[in-house]
Scaffold this active site. Structure first.
Site, PDB file in Angstrom:
ATOM      1  N   CYS A 115       0.689  -1.076  -0.037  1.00 17.56           N
ATOM      2  CA  CYS A 115       0.222  -0.048  -0.163  1.00 17.56           C
ATOM      3  C   CYS A 115       0.842   1.275   0.022  1.00 17.56           C
ATOM      4  O   CYS A 115       0.699   2.291  -0.797  1.00 17.56           O
ATOM      5  CB  CYS A 115      -1.051  -0.048   1.287  1.00 17.56           C
ATOM      6  SG  CYS A 115      -2.084   1.465   1.219  1.00 17.56           S
ATOM      7  N   CYS A 116       1.894   1.216   1.010  1.00 18.39           N
ATOM      8  CA  CYS A 116       2.746   2.444   0.800  1.00 18.39           C
ATOM      9  C   CYS A 116       3.520   2.824  -0.353  1.00 18.39           C
ATOM     10  O   CYS A 116       3.868   3.735  -0.730  1.00 18.39           O
ATOM     11  CB  CYS A 116       3.749   2.180   1.927  1.00 18.39           C
ATOM     12  SG  CYS A 116       3.248   2.595   3.723  1.00 18.39           S
ATOM     13  N   CYS A 198      -0.682   8.555   7.266  1.00 13.43           N
ATOM     14  CA  CYS A 198      -2.186   8.273   6.871  1.00 13.43           C
ATOM     15  C   CYS A 198      -3.080   8.049   8.204  1.00 13.43           C
ATOM     16  O   CYS A 198      -2.648   7.450   9.067  1.00 13.43           O
ATOM     17  CB  CYS A 198      -2.214   7.221   5.957  1.00 13.43           C
ATOM     18  SG  CYS A 198      -1.623   7.438   4.407  1.00 13.43           S
ATOM     19  N   CYS A 201      -3.144   4.387   9.964  1.00 14.36           N
ATOM     20  CA  CYS A 201      -1.826   3.857  10.169  1.00 14.36           C
ATOM     21  C   CYS A 201      -1.028   4.518  11.198  1.00 14.36           C
ATOM     22  O   CYS A 201       0.166   4.637  11.400  1.00 14.36           O
ATOM     23  CB  CYS A 201      -0.915   3.728   8.944  1.00 14.36           C
ATOM     24  SG  CYS A 201      -1.721   2.675   7.656  1.00 14.36           S
ATOM     25  N   CYS A 226       8.007   4.149   5.461  1.00 12.37           N
ATOM     26  CA  CYS A 226       7.177   3.997   4.220  1.00 12.37           C
ATOM     27  C   CYS A 226       7.887   3.414   3.156  1.00 12.37           C
ATOM     28  O   CYS A 226       7.359   2.981   2.318  1.00 12.37           O
ATOM     29  CB  CYS A 226       6.067   5.072   4.159  1.00 12.37           C
ATOM     30  SG  CYS A 226       7.143   6.512   3.445  1.00 12.37           S
TER      31      CYS A 226
HETATM   32 FE1  SF4 Z   1      -1.198   2.799   2.942  1.00 14.80          FE
HETATM   33 FE2  SF4 Z   1      -0.841   3.212   5.616  1.00 14.80          FE
HETATM   34 FE3  SF4 Z   1       1.195   3.352   3.939  1.00 14.80          FE
HETATM   35 FE4  SF4 Z   1      -0.841   5.063   4.081  1.00 14.80          FE
HETATM   36  S1  SF4 Z   1       0.716   4.622   5.742  1.00 14.80           S
HETATM   37  S2  SF4 Z   1       0.032   4.325   2.300  1.00 14.80           S
HETATM   38  S3  SF4 Z   1      -2.541   3.983   4.337  1.00 14.80           S
HETATM   39  S4  SF4 Z   1      -0.012   1.620   4.189  1.00 14.80           S
END
Ligand code: SF4
Length: 231
Positions: A115-116, A198, A201, A226
């Site tokens: 996701c990151c 985010c 998170c 990240c």
């Molecule tokens: Fe995804 Fe969480 Fe990374 Fe944001 S911090 S990009 S929601 S995994």
């Protein structure tokens, strides 16, 4: 240009003078990435009030706190300057959320990094393309991983210089500067959030806890990063 040569040009100068030197040396190829954290707000203030020729950008992951958008809005209103926004590739986000749901990052470190990568690392690469110098708000005392960096580095993977103007500042230094200069900051900082990313998170931390312990708090191993600042 060699790292030593650049370092010599910055020695003995104030942060504003260093930023100005870098803006001249890397004209049109220097970028500052802000996530509207309290450190980033100090640097934004220095860039905007000194009219430095440094491109200011932010990564909108689509999962930010409402408070982060508020400080974004307050910042552009106060300084009357543009902040360039980079979004993730919509097809990748659609596929990720369709296949794995909206909270896949809680299931495994692999999913979190996926996701990151989609929402932050790839858009950052797009923003950094063609750049030769990257300014960031990293401080040494934010984490062990960051303490091992230095204020001026050459990133051999990304092939650019990285400069962290507040590298030696404490959190108190940052807070004092923000108050003295009446700089807008994220309201979440007053609710115990130190490092803000985010919304799903990030959580508040208790006094004395590690600066980045509120990020991906469910992970017990590996760096709290990240991937944007990992080599
Ligand atoms: Fe995804 Fe969480 Fe990374 Fe944001 S911090 S990009 S929601 S995994």
């Amino acid at each position: 240009m060699k790292l030593k040569e650049l370092s010599d040009q910055l020695t003995g100068k104030t942060i504003e003078e260093r930023l100005e030197t870098l803006a001249t040396v890397f004209k049109g190829k220097i970028i500052f990435t802000t996530s509207f954290g309290i450190e980033d707000q100090v640097i934004t203030h220095k860039i905007f009030t000194n009219n430095l020729d440094i491109k200011v950008i932010t990564l909108d992951t689509g999962r930010l706190f409402p408070e982060t958008y508020e400080v974004f809005s307050d910042t552009i209103l106060k300084y009357k300057k543009k902040i360039n926004v980079y979004f993730p590739d919509y097809l990748s986000v659609e596929e990720l959320v369709t296949e794995k749901g909206p909270y896949s990052f809680f299931d495994s470190r692999e999913n979190r990094e996926e996701c990151c990568k989609i929402r932050k690392v790839i858009p950052l690469s797009r923003a950094l393309a063609g750049m030769e110098c990257w300014i960031s708000g990293i401080r040494a005392s934010q984490s062990d991983n960051r303490a091992n960096m230095s204020d001026l580095e050459y990133d051999t993977d990304k092939k650019l210089f990285k400069f962290h103007p507040l590298f030696d500042w404490t959190f108190e230094d940052v807070e004092n500067y923000i108050k003295e200069h009446n700089i807008p900051y994220n309201a979440l900082h007053d609710k115990g959030y130190l490092s803000i990313g985010c919304e799903p998170c990030t959580r508040a931390v208790l006094k004395g806890q590690d600066f980045r312990s509120g990020r991906w708090w469910w992970e017990n191993d590996g760096p709290k990063e990240c991937g944007c600042h990992l080599k």
